[in-house]
Design an enzyme around this catalytic site. Structure first.
Site, short mmCIF file in Angstrom:
data_model
loop_
_atom_site.label_atom_id
_atom_site.label_comp_id
_atom_site.label_asym_id
_atom_site.label_seq_id
_atom_site.Cartn_x
_atom_site.Cartn_y
_atom_site.Cartn_z
N CYS A 99 0.85 -1.20 0.00
CA CYS A 99 0.00 0.00 0.00
C CYS A 99 0.87 1.24 0.00
O CYS A 99 1.85 1.30 0.75
CB CYS A 99 -0.90 -0.02 1.23
SG CYS A 99 -2.00 1.41 1.32
N HIS A 141 -8.94 -4.05 -1.99
CA HIS A 141 -8.05 -3.17 -1.23
C HIS A 141 -8.58 -1.72 -1.23
O HIS A 141 -8.62 -1.06 -0.18
CB HIS A 141 -6.66 -3.25 -1.87
CG HIS A 141 -5.59 -2.43 -1.23
ND1 HIS A 141 -4.50 -3.01 -0.60
CD2 HIS A 141 -5.42 -1.10 -1.12
CE1 HIS A 141 -3.71 -2.04 -0.14
NE2 HIS A 141 -4.24 -0.87 -0.45
N GLU A 142 -9.02 -1.24 -2.40
CA GLU A 142 -9.49 0.15 -2.49
C GLU A 142 -10.84 0.32 -1.79
O GLU A 142 -11.06 1.34 -1.14
CB GLU A 142 -9.58 0.59 -3.96
CG GLU A 142 -8.28 0.51 -4.76
CD GLU A 142 -7.06 1.08 -4.06
OE1 GLU A 142 -7.20 2.02 -3.26
OE2 GLU A 142 -5.95 0.56 -4.27
N HIS A 145 -10.16 0.72 1.80
CA HIS A 145 -9.69 2.07 2.13
C HIS A 145 -10.86 3.01 2.40
O HIS A 145 -10.84 3.79 3.35
CB HIS A 145 -8.90 2.66 0.95
CG HIS A 145 -7.42 2.42 1.03
ND1 HIS A 145 -6.65 2.79 2.12
CD2 HIS A 145 -6.54 1.89 0.15
CE1 HIS A 145 -5.38 2.48 1.89
NE2 HIS A 145 -5.28 1.92 0.71
#
Ligand SMILES: [Zn+2]
Length: 171
Positions: A99, A141-142, A145
Site C-alpha cells: 500500500c 483493497h481500495e 480504504h
C-alpha cells in the site's frame, strides 16, 4: 486525463485513512479534478490503485491501473463503489500486497480471487468493474480504504506491527 497534479499521499496513522469516507453527492468540476489528481498521484507513486482518502479527501472514489488475471491492463475510476458480496465458497488466493500509505513492505494476504464493484463514473453514469488476478485484489483493497480499513489492519497484530515498523510508521 493526464492533466492531473500529483499530490502527497497520506500515511497510515493519519485519521483520514481510518474513518469511512462519505458518499459523493456533487458531480462537478471539483470531482473531475480530484480524479485527475488521483491518477497523477498513483502514477507518480508507481501504484496500481489509489483511494481518495490517500490524498486526504474523505470521499468514496478510487482509481486503478492494474493488470487483470490474463495480464490485460485495466484502468479506470469508480465513484461510490459497492463491492458485491462474495459467494460462500468463493475461491481465494494468497498473494503479496502492499500500500502506498504503508510505503516499502509487502506481505501475503488472502483475498477473494474474483471481485465485482458497482458504482458510478464522474458523470454519475452506472459502472461495473469485474476483475480477477491482481485487479480482484486491488478492487477489494481500495473498497477497504473507503471504509477506513488499510490492508495491514487485516493482519494479525504481530504481523501488522512488523510491517509498520518496516515502513517506519508507529503502530
Ligand atoms: Zn492502499
Amino acid at each position: 486525463m493526464g492533466k492531473g497534479r500529483a499530490r502527497p499521499i497520506t500515511l497510515y496513522g493519519e485519521p483520514v485513512l481510518h474513518r469511512p469516507c462519505a458518499a459523493v453527492t456533487d458531480f462537478g468540476r471539483e470531482l473531475a479534478r480530484l480524479v485527475e489528481d488521483m491518477f497523477a498521484s498513483m502514477q507518480a507513486a508507481d501504484g496500481v490503485g489509489l483511494a481518495a482518502n490517500q490524498l486526504g479527501v474523505p470521499l468514496r472514489v478510487f482509481v486503478f491501473d492494474c493488470p487483470d488475471a490474463d495480464g490485460t491492463r485495466r484502468r479506470g475510476h469508480v465513484v461510490n463503489p459497492v463491492l458485491e458480496p462474495f459467494p460462500r465458497r468463493a475461491a481465494t488466493t494468497r498473494e503479496t500486497e502492499g500500500c502506498l500509505s504503508v510505503p516499502g513492505p509487502h506481505t501475503e494476504l488472502r483475498r477473494a480471487s474474483l471481485a465485482t464493484v458497482t458504482g458510478v463514473d464522474l458523470e454519475g453514469r452506472p459502472v461495473t468493474v469485474t476483475g480477477g488476478g491482481y485487479l480482484a485484489r486491488c478492487l477489494q483493497h481500495e473498497c477497504d480504504h473507503l471504509d477506513g480499513v488499510v490492508y495491514v489492519d487485516l493482519l494479525s497484530g504481530r504481523r501488522r506491527r512488523r510491517i509498520l515498523a518496516e515502513a517506519g510508521l508507529a503502530s
